[in-house]
Design a protein around this motif. Structure first.
Motif, short mmCIF file in Angstrom:
data_model
loop_
_atom_site.label_atom_id
_atom_site.label_comp_id
_atom_site.label_asym_id
_atom_site.label_seq_id
_atom_site.Cartn_x
_atom_site.Cartn_y
_atom_site.Cartn_z
N PHE A 89 -9.61 5.78 -4.00
CA PHE A 89 -8.29 5.64 -3.79
C PHE A 89 -7.78 7.05 -3.42
O PHE A 89 -8.37 8.18 -3.94
CB PHE A 89 -7.54 5.49 -4.81
N VAL A 90 -7.12 7.37 -2.50
CA VAL A 90 -6.45 8.75 -2.05
C VAL A 90 -4.91 8.82 -2.66
O VAL A 90 -4.17 7.76 -2.44
CB VAL A 90 -6.44 9.21 -0.63
N VAL A 91 -4.62 9.62 -3.66
CA VAL A 91 -3.47 9.67 -4.28
C VAL A 91 -2.60 11.12 -4.08
O VAL A 91 -3.67 12.17 -3.99
CB VAL A 91 -3.33 9.26 -5.65
N PRO A 92 -1.45 11.06 -4.29
CA PRO A 92 -0.75 12.51 -3.84
C PRO A 92 -1.18 13.49 -4.96
O PRO A 92 -1.33 13.00 -6.23
CB PRO A 92 0.67 12.15 -3.91
N LYS A 93 -1.50 14.75 -4.71
CA LYS A 93 -1.48 15.57 -5.69
C LYS A 93 -0.49 15.96 -6.83
O LYS A 93 0.82 15.76 -6.32
CB LYS A 93 -1.78 17.01 -5.20
N VAL A 94 -0.86 15.75 -8.00
CA VAL A 94 0.44 15.95 -9.02
C VAL A 94 0.26 17.20 -9.82
O VAL A 94 1.22 17.26 -10.66
CB VAL A 94 0.40 14.66 -9.94
N VAL A 95 -0.76 17.96 -9.82
CA VAL A 95 -0.73 19.04 -10.51
C VAL A 95 -0.85 20.27 -9.79
O VAL A 95 -1.73 20.20 -8.71
CB VAL A 95 -1.94 18.97 -11.48
N ALA A 140 -16.87 -1.20 -2.55
CA ALA A 140 -16.05 -0.31 -2.56
C ALA A 140 -14.75 -0.66 -1.53
O ALA A 140 -13.76 -0.50 -1.59
CB ALA A 140 -16.47 1.04 -2.56
N ASP A 141 -15.59 -0.93 -0.17
CA ASP A 141 -14.47 -1.26 0.80
C ASP A 141 -13.57 -2.55 0.58
O ASP A 141 -12.52 -2.48 1.10
CB ASP A 141 -15.28 -1.48 2.29
N LEU A 142 -14.19 -3.44 0.02
CA LEU A 142 -13.33 -4.55 -0.49
C LEU A 142 -12.05 -4.39 -1.47
O LEU A 142 -11.09 -4.66 -1.25
CB LEU A 142 -14.33 -5.77 -0.85
N ILE A 143 -12.79 -3.34 -2.28
CA ILE A 143 -11.67 -3.04 -3.54
C ILE A 143 -10.69 -2.36 -2.70
O ILE A 143 -9.48 -2.30 -3.34
CB ILE A 143 -12.52 -2.40 -4.51
N PRO A 166 -2.88 1.81 0.20
CA PRO A 166 -2.26 2.52 0.97
C PRO A 166 -3.12 3.59 1.73
O PRO A 166 -2.76 3.61 2.87
CB PRO A 166 -1.11 3.29 0.35
N LYS A 167 -3.98 4.28 1.11
CA LYS A 167 -4.55 5.31 1.69
C LYS A 167 -6.16 5.38 0.86
O LYS A 167 -6.03 5.34 -0.30
CB LYS A 167 -4.07 6.53 1.58
N SER A 168 -7.25 5.21 1.61
CA SER A 168 -8.69 5.69 1.09
C SER A 168 -9.53 6.21 1.75
O SER A 168 -9.51 6.31 3.11
CB SER A 168 -8.91 4.11 0.63
N THR A 169 -10.49 6.89 0.96
CA THR A 169 -11.56 7.60 1.97
C THR A 169 -12.70 7.42 1.33
O THR A 169 -12.93 7.79 -0.19
CB THR A 169 -11.18 9.41 1.94
N GLY A 170 -13.57 7.08 1.73
CA GLY A 170 -15.19 6.85 1.62
C GLY A 170 -15.27 6.27 0.31
O GLY A 170 -15.84 6.42 -0.62
#
Length: 95
Positions: free
Chosen positions: A88-94, A73-76, A81-85
């Protein structure tokens, strides 16, 4: 099968296509012409002809189905741009 203006009106209504009254008869004639072509195609002798799904006979490349321990997971997520644990961290869309 003859298509008349009433049939065109009904199909246009079902398809929710606004069709002016003066266009119904010309459309019926066009559709009758198309149906004539379809009837001609139905008369073609296709006995002994294999059905085609593609004009190119190409198979999909296959790979060995091997069980692995999964990805790192760390390599992937390293290029994300942003990841946690490991996610992938993405902006909230809903909302």
């Amino acid at each position: 099968m003859a298509i008349d203006a009433a049939t065109v009106r009904k199909v246009a209504r079902l398809a929710r296509i606004a069709t002016p009254e003066d266009r119904l008869e010309p459309l019926a004639q066009e559709l009758n012409g198309i149906m004539t072509w379809i009837e001609q195609l139905a008369q073609v002798d296709t006995d002994g002809v294999e059905p085609l799904t593609s004009v190119v006979h190409a198979g999909l490349p296959l790979r060995e189905d091997v069980v692995t321990m999964g990805g790192d997971a760390d390599l992937i997520t390293a290029n994300a741009p942003k990841s946690t644990g490991g996610f992938f961290v993405v902006p909230k869309v809903v909302e």
